[in-house]
Enzyme design. Structure first.
Site, PDB file in Angstrom:
ATOM      1  N   ASN A   1     -10.103  -0.344   0.002  1.00 50.18           N
ATOM      2  CA  ASN A   1      -8.594  -0.305  -0.368  1.00 50.18           C
ATOM      3  C   ASN A   1      -8.233  -0.348  -1.432  1.00 50.18           C
ATOM      4  O   ASN A   1      -7.726  -2.282  -1.484  1.00 50.18           O
ATOM      5  CB  ASN A   1      -8.382  -1.463   1.302  1.00 50.18           C
ATOM      6  CG  ASN A   1      -6.769  -1.310   1.225  1.00 50.18           C
ATOM      7  OD1 ASN A   1      -5.697  -0.847   0.087  1.00 50.18           O
ATOM      8  ND2 ASN A   1      -5.672  -1.469   1.952  1.00 50.18           N
TER       9      ASN A   1
ATOM     10  N   HIS B   1      -3.550   7.000   2.528  1.00 49.68           N
ATOM     11  CA  HIS B   1      -3.931   5.857   2.558  1.00 49.68           C
ATOM     12  C   HIS B   1      -5.225   5.062   2.447  1.00 49.68           C
ATOM     13  O   HIS B   1      -5.655   5.395   3.683  1.00 49.68           O
ATOM     14  CB  HIS B   1      -2.576   4.711   2.280  1.00 49.68           C
ATOM     15  CG  HIS B   1      -3.229   3.504   2.017  1.00 49.68           C
ATOM     16  ND1 HIS B   1      -3.944   3.170   0.735  1.00 49.68           N
ATOM     17  CD2 HIS B   1      -2.927   1.661   3.073  1.00 49.68           C
ATOM     18  CE1 HIS B   1      -3.782   1.645   0.934  1.00 49.68           C
ATOM     19  NE2 HIS B   1      -3.879   1.494   2.273  1.00 49.68           N
TER      20      HIS B   1
ATOM     21  N   CYS C   1       0.872  -1.121  -0.641  1.00 51.57           N
ATOM     22  CA  CYS C   1       0.482   0.080   0.337  1.00 51.57           C
ATOM     23  C   CYS C   1       0.852   0.886   0.382  1.00 51.57           C
ATOM     24  O   CYS C   1       0.082   2.563   0.127  1.00 51.57           O
ATOM     25  CB  CYS C   1      -1.003   0.391   1.048  1.00 51.57           C
ATOM     26  SG  CYS C   1      -2.196  -1.090   1.041  1.00 51.57           S
TER      27      CYS C   1
END
Ligand code: ACO
Length: 330
Positions: free
Chosen positions: A274, A244, A112
């Site tokens: 996500n 994020h 990520c």
């Protein structure tokens, strides 16, 4: 020489799956998912849609906004952990499909945090004079790395891509700083159950959600503190924070700790879930050319490894794509 941001673009798969459309066998609910994570829906790649195809679409839009011809791109850094193949790199597939004949193109794997890692590399090469025009991409098809019978992970993720065009310019704007870190202490908390060298399969996502949550809050906090200290700034000097998008509750903890007003934080987790390395550029692209009206923009990430990072971007409100600095300096 600074790396100035000239354009941004994004791409999503055609298919959108709301929480209510998830298989009933998962024994989950919209209420549980929204209250624990903020996710309302995610996009899921169908046949023919891949990490590379999403990356190409996002990159083409970013180049269009930047008014840059593909032939002018001399660097492609693509952040992903769900590449089309083990090799060649997905970056080289993007290169071929955009018709970029000569460039440095490679993938970066930092889960990520991948986009900020990729940005750091592009910024460094531009500052060193080794590249003049870079495509920095975050692209993932995480849906293909999920165990769709595991409700504790499969409801959290989605697919997508975001791309940014950076150009070398003698300007005070652009990437002001990029900080990236990792600590292998986290490897067992967030990983796949297999890999090429271990099981000869890609495996599926496994996560110790609570530990990842705790670590993410800690590193978001540390990273923002470090960035503000480095630039002698306070939260008041920041126009926009793009974290994020892993869990709305992680973002809310950050807002509480720094007393950050809600309107200064870009949240898209409800739409995209996500999307790992694609999350930050996908969120940023939601603003379109509106990004140029924000002076100081902070990016924050945490990912598997653990990896984490932060970046400060500066825009010149008058430097719209129609009037981009790179064009003037060429
Ligand atoms: N629907 C219904 N119930 C569920 C679901 C679901 N989808 N998922 C888990 N549960 C249940 C669990 O089974 C558990 O039940 P039990 O108490 O009977 O055992 C209960 O809900 C609580 O589970 P927890 O895991 O304790 O729930 P928590 O509040 O911690 O939320 C979550 C879980 C959302 C995963 C949270 O821990 C989180 O967001 N962690 C961070 C995730 C993250 O940031 N990931 C980043 C990935 S970054 C990368 O690099 C890929």
């Amino acid at each position: 020489m600074n790396a100035v941001i000239l354009g941004i673009g994004s791409a999503l798969p055609k298919k959108c799956v709301s929480n209510d459309e998830l298989p009933s066998s998962l024994n989950t609910s919209d209420e549980w998912i929204v209250s624990r994570t903020g996710v309302k829906q995610r996009y899921v790649a169908c046949d023919g849609e891949t990490t590379a195809s999403l990356a190409v679409e996002a990159s083409a839009k970013a180049l269009l906004m930047a008014k840059i011809a593909p032939a002018d791109v001399d660097l492609i850094v693509l952040a992903t952990v769900t590449g089309d193949y083990s090799f060649p790199s997905t970056a080289t597939i993007v290169q071929r499909n955009l018709g970029i004949e000569k460039a440095v193109a490679f993938d970066v794997g930092a889960a990520c945090s991948g986009f900020i890692y990729a940005l750091d590399i592009a910024d460094s090469r531009i500052r060193l004079g080794k590249s003049r025009c870079a495509l920095v991409i975050g692209a993932e098809t995480f849906s293909r790395l999920l165990d769709w019978s595991d409700r504790s992970t499969c409801v959290l993720f989605g697919d997508g891509a975001g791309a940014m065009v950076l150009g070398a310019a003698d300007s005070p704007c652009g990437v002001q700083s990029c900080m990236v870190y990792s600590d292998g202490v986290g490897i067992d908390h967030l990983k796949t159950s297999g890999g090429i060298s271990t099981t000869q399969t890609a495996g599926v996502v496994e996560m110790n959600g609570r530990e990842v949550f705790r670590f993410a809050v800690e590193k978001f906090t540390e990273s923002l503190e470090e960035l503000l200290r480095l630039h002698h700034m306070t939260v008041d000097d920041i126009d926009l924070i793009v974290p994020h998008q892993a869990n709305i509750r992680i973002v809310e903890k950050l807002m509480e700790r720094f007393n950050i007003p809600r309107e200064k934080v870009l949240v898209t987790i409800h739409k995209h879930a996500n999307t790992s390395a694609a999350s930050i550029p996908l969120s940023l692209a939601e603003l379109g050319a509106g990004i140029f009206s924000k002076k100081n923009v902070v990016l924050l990430s945490v990912g598997a490894g653990f990896t984490w990072g932060a970046a400060l971007l500066r825009f010149e409100p008058s430097a719209q794509p129609e009037d981009n600095i790179y064009e003037k300096k060429r």
